[in-house]
Every structure is written in C-alpha cells, then in structure tokens.
Write a protein that holds these residues in place. Structure first.
Motif, PDB file in Angstrom:
ATOM      1  N   ALA A 221     -24.862  29.566 -48.532  1.00  0.00           N
ATOM      2  CA  ALA A 221     -23.574  29.406 -49.213  1.00  0.00           C
ATOM      3  C   ALA A 221     -22.890  28.105 -48.796  1.00  0.00           C
ATOM      4  O   ALA A 221     -22.324  27.383 -49.629  1.00  0.00           O
ATOM      5  CB  ALA A 221     -22.672  30.600 -48.909  1.00  0.00           C
ATOM      6  N   ASP A 222     -22.943  27.794 -47.510  1.00  0.00           N
ATOM      7  CA  ASP A 222     -22.321  26.560 -47.006  1.00  0.00           C
ATOM      8  C   ASP A 222     -23.010  25.323 -47.591  1.00  0.00           C
ATOM      9  O   ASP A 222     -22.342  24.354 -47.964  1.00  0.00           O
ATOM     10  CB  ASP A 222     -22.396  26.512 -45.480  1.00  0.00           C
ATOM     11  CG  ASP A 222     -21.489  27.534 -44.815  1.00  0.00           C
ATOM     12  OD1 ASP A 222     -20.624  28.099 -45.517  1.00  0.00           O
ATOM     13  OD2 ASP A 222     -21.652  27.757 -43.604  1.00  0.00           O
ATOM     14  N   ASN A 224     -24.614  25.143 -50.401  1.00  0.00           N
ATOM     15  CA  ASN A 224     -24.283  25.066 -51.822  1.00  0.00           C
ATOM     16  C   ASN A 224     -22.909  24.452 -52.032  1.00  0.00           C
ATOM     17  O   ASN A 224     -22.725  23.562 -52.884  1.00  0.00           O
ATOM     18  CB  ASN A 224     -24.337  26.461 -52.442  1.00  0.00           C
ATOM     19  CG  ASN A 224     -24.062  26.437 -53.934  1.00  0.00           C
ATOM     20  OD1 ASN A 224     -22.927  26.438 -54.378  1.00  0.00           O
ATOM     21  ND2 ASN A 224     -25.134  26.421 -54.718  1.00  0.00           N
ATOM     22  N   GLN A 225     -21.954  24.879 -51.249  1.00  0.00           N
ATOM     23  CA  GLN A 225     -20.587  24.374 -51.377  1.00  0.00           C
ATOM     24  C   GLN A 225     -20.520  22.889 -51.003  1.00  0.00           C
ATOM     25  O   GLN A 225     -19.887  22.088 -51.695  1.00  0.00           O
ATOM     26  CB  GLN A 225     -19.643  25.183 -50.499  1.00  0.00           C
ATOM     27  CG  GLN A 225     -18.192  24.737 -50.595  1.00  0.00           C
ATOM     28  CD  GLN A 225     -17.262  25.595 -49.756  1.00  0.00           C
ATOM     29  OE1 GLN A 225     -17.705  26.510 -49.043  1.00  0.00           O
ATOM     30  NE2 GLN A 225     -15.975  25.319 -49.819  1.00  0.00           N
ATOM     31  N   SER A 226     -21.177  22.547 -49.897  1.00  0.00           N
ATOM     32  CA  SER A 226     -21.164  21.162 -49.449  1.00  0.00           C
ATOM     33  C   SER A 226     -21.896  20.260 -50.432  1.00  0.00           C
ATOM     34  O   SER A 226     -21.481  19.124 -50.685  1.00  0.00           O
ATOM     35  CB  SER A 226     -21.813  21.064 -48.063  1.00  0.00           C
ATOM     36  OG  SER A 226     -21.772  19.750 -47.581  1.00  0.00           O
ATOM     37  N   ASP A 228     -22.066  20.534 -53.612  1.00  0.00           N
ATOM     38  CA  ASP A 228     -21.222  20.271 -54.779  1.00  0.00           C
ATOM     39  C   ASP A 228     -20.284  19.092 -54.528  1.00  0.00           C
ATOM     40  O   ASP A 228     -19.967  18.336 -55.459  1.00  0.00           O
ATOM     41  CB  ASP A 228     -20.407  21.521 -55.136  1.00  0.00           C
ATOM     42  CG  ASP A 228     -21.264  22.611 -55.770  1.00  0.00           C
ATOM     43  OD1 ASP A 228     -22.384  22.294 -56.220  1.00  0.00           O
ATOM     44  OD2 ASP A 228     -20.815  23.767 -55.795  1.00  0.00           O
ATOM     45  N   ARG A 229     -19.842  18.924 -53.317  1.00  0.00           N
ATOM     46  CA  ARG A 229     -18.933  17.823 -52.997  1.00  0.00           C
ATOM     47  C   ARG A 229     -19.599  16.466 -53.175  1.00  0.00           C
ATOM     48  O   ARG A 229     -18.926  15.453 -53.368  1.00  0.00           O
ATOM     49  CB  ARG A 229     -18.421  17.936 -51.561  1.00  0.00           C
ATOM     50  CG  ARG A 229     -17.429  19.048 -51.321  1.00  0.00           C
ATOM     51  CD  ARG A 229     -16.672  18.813 -50.032  1.00  0.00           C
ATOM     52  NE  ARG A 229     -15.924  17.564 -50.076  1.00  0.00           N
ATOM     53  CZ  ARG A 229     -15.307  17.026 -49.017  1.00  0.00           C
ATOM     54  NH1 ARG A 229     -15.376  17.625 -47.842  1.00  0.00           N
ATOM     55  NH2 ARG A 229     -14.650  15.885 -49.131  1.00  0.00           N
ATOM     56  N   ASP A 240     -18.829  16.157 -44.399  1.00  0.00           N
ATOM     57  CA  ASP A 240     -18.846  17.598 -44.665  1.00  0.00           C
ATOM     58  C   ASP A 240     -20.278  18.107 -44.749  1.00  0.00           C
ATOM     59  O   ASP A 240     -20.611  19.165 -44.192  1.00  0.00           O
ATOM     60  CB  ASP A 240     -18.109  17.866 -45.982  1.00  0.00           C
ATOM     61  CG  ASP A 240     -18.063  19.350 -46.311  1.00  0.00           C
ATOM     62  OD1 ASP A 240     -17.336  20.090 -45.619  1.00  0.00           O
ATOM     63  OD2 ASP A 240     -18.756  19.770 -47.264  1.00  0.00           O
TER      64      ASP A 240
END
Length: 290
Positions: A221-222, A224-226, A228-229, A240
């Motif tokens: 999850a981390d 995936n989120q990172s 996207d940035r 990040d």
C-alpha cells in the motif's frame, strides 16, 4: 569511503614528496602534489606539475594558499583529460566552510599535468552552478559509499537517500527537469514491479503468519501511494519514495516465515537495482548542469 581514502592518499603523497620519492603518475597523485606546492608557494614545483610554462608567471590564482590542505572527491578520467572535485577553504577564511571547485588535468606526452589556466579560471571566475554541482557531487559520493554496504543496511541506505534528496533546492529541479522525469518513470516501474512481487507472495502464502502478511500488505500500500506521487516527479516525491523503500527494506528483514525467503532475495535484488539506477540518476543530474 571515498572521502577517507583521499585523505589517507593525500597524507601518504605528502610524506612521499618530503622523502624525495618518485614522480607522481596518476591524476590523483599529481593533483595532491600540485596543491601541496601551492600551499608552499613553490612556483617551480607548480610549473613542474602543471601546464604553467614559466615559474615567473605563477600568480597563485590571486590567493594565499599557505598551509591549505584540500579534500578531494570524485575523479573522472576521460582518455587524455581528467577532473577531480577539490574542496578548498573559502576565500574569506570562514571557519569550517569549504568551496568546491574542479582541478583540471591533461595528459601530455604520457604525463599527467594540472591544467593551470583552466583550473585558475574555475577558481577565480566561478560558475553560478558551482554550489549546485557541489551538492550533487557530495550526494553522489555518499550514495556510492552507502550502496557498497551489506544488504543488512538496506533500510539505513534508503533512509539516508531520503534525507539527502530533501537537501536539494527548487532551482535544482528546474535545471534538471528532463533527467528527473526519466528517473521518476524508472523509479515508478521499479516500485510497481516490487509491489506486484509482494502481492504475488501474499497470494502464494495465504497461510503465512498474520504479522508477516500485515507487514507486506502495508508495504504494498505504501509503495502504491508513493508511486502515485511520482507522476509529477520532484525531490520531495523522490524523498517520499525513498522513505517507502526504506520501510520496505526494514519490513523485509523482519519477516519470520521461511516461505518468503526466496521472495526476500528477489526484493533485495530489486532494491539493489533501484540503488544502481539512483546512482546513474545523480551522474545524469551532474551532467545536465555542466
């Protein structure tokens, strides 16, 4: 580390000169003796070690170099030319402050010599990019050193990377937009591959301990989120991503289920790939500013 090696090498070379040892041969040796001669205000030695044709033309680059001992950084040798990152005390003598310049060398008739005029111009007429390029060089060297450590230090390596990324200014981003976009895409691809591998491991080992599964789910999850940035890459996004990778490395090392062992090796190899690509990014970034 590179920094420590050069300090040791410089001390050894100075002792060798004092003992009347053989003529320096490598660019590093020549640069070390050249700056020793500058510190001693020895025009004759400066002329012997550089392209300065006449000792009477020695001007010291309009500086008093008495007792100056430089620190040396990255060395680049390209056939008959070489450059050495050289850190010198600031001109105003501010305590602890160092200015980074380039010592230029040329190979003439098989001998390496400091390019006196070019090195002098770099010192007396610094480029507005000198500060930025200095930061890039220092960062590249620190990353080279941390990447050479054992895989047990993956989390520390990635976390250090994150801190260093934050040291960059907005100006660096503007000057290297294309390089950053390329690196951002490459980093996204690496992170996506790592995320898919984690999801595959979770699918293959549904009976693994809940603690391990939870750690891997959070890691995916981390990432995936990172990732996207990185659609709009900048140094904050890189920092990040580095933190996400640091935490991933730490979690991988804490997995208890032996069934994940083969995956751990794959993930470690992927992090090493990211490290290598990051080093290439800094090389590209440095080139973009010259």
């Amino acid at each position: 580390m590179i920094y420590t090696w050069f300090k040791v090498a410089l001390l050894s070379l100075v002792l060798a000169v004092a003992a009347g040892c053989s003529k320096p041969e490598t660019p590093q040796e020549v640069a070390a003796e050249f700056w020793q001669a500058m510190a001693e205000d020895d025009a004759g030695a400066v002329a012997e070690l550089s392209t300065l044709a006449d000792p009477s033309a020695f001007d010291g680059f309009a500086r008093d170099w008495f007792e100056t001992v430089p620190d040396f950084g990255r060395v680049i040798i390209d056939e008959r030319e070489a450059t050495i990152v050289t850190r010198l005390p600031s001109a105003d003598g501010a305590s602890g402050e160092r200015r980074e310049v380039i010592t230029y060398l040329v190979n003439l008739n098989g001998d390496w010599l400091v390019d006196y005029d070019r090195t002098g111009k770099a010192i007396m007429n610094p480029s507005p990019l000198d500060g930025l390029m200095g930061e890039i060089n220092r960062l590249g060297e620190r990353l080279s050193a941390t990447f050479s450590q054992s895989s047990d230090d993956l989390a520390l390596r990635m976390d250090a990377m994150a801190r260093e990324f934050e040291a960059y200014s907005d100006e660096a981003s503007r000057r290297a937009e294309k390089v950053m976009e390329d690196y951002g895409r490459a980093l996204q691809e690496f992170m996506e591959e790592l995320e898919k591998s984690i999801e595959e491991a979770l699918e293959d080992h549904q009976q693994a301990p809940a603690r391990d599964r939870s750690a891997l789910q959070q890691t995916a999850a981390d990432l995936n989120q990172s990732r996207d940035r990185l659609d709009e890459p900048d140094f904050d996004a890189f920092a990040d991503s580095s933190r996400a990778l640091a935490e991933a490395g730490a979690r991988f090392s804490r997995l208890s289920d032996e069934s994940f062992k083969s995956y751990q090796q794959t993930w470690e190899a992927k992090l090493d790939e990211i490290s290598a690509r990051t080093q290439a990014f800094f090389d590209d970034l440095e080139s973009s500013g010259r």
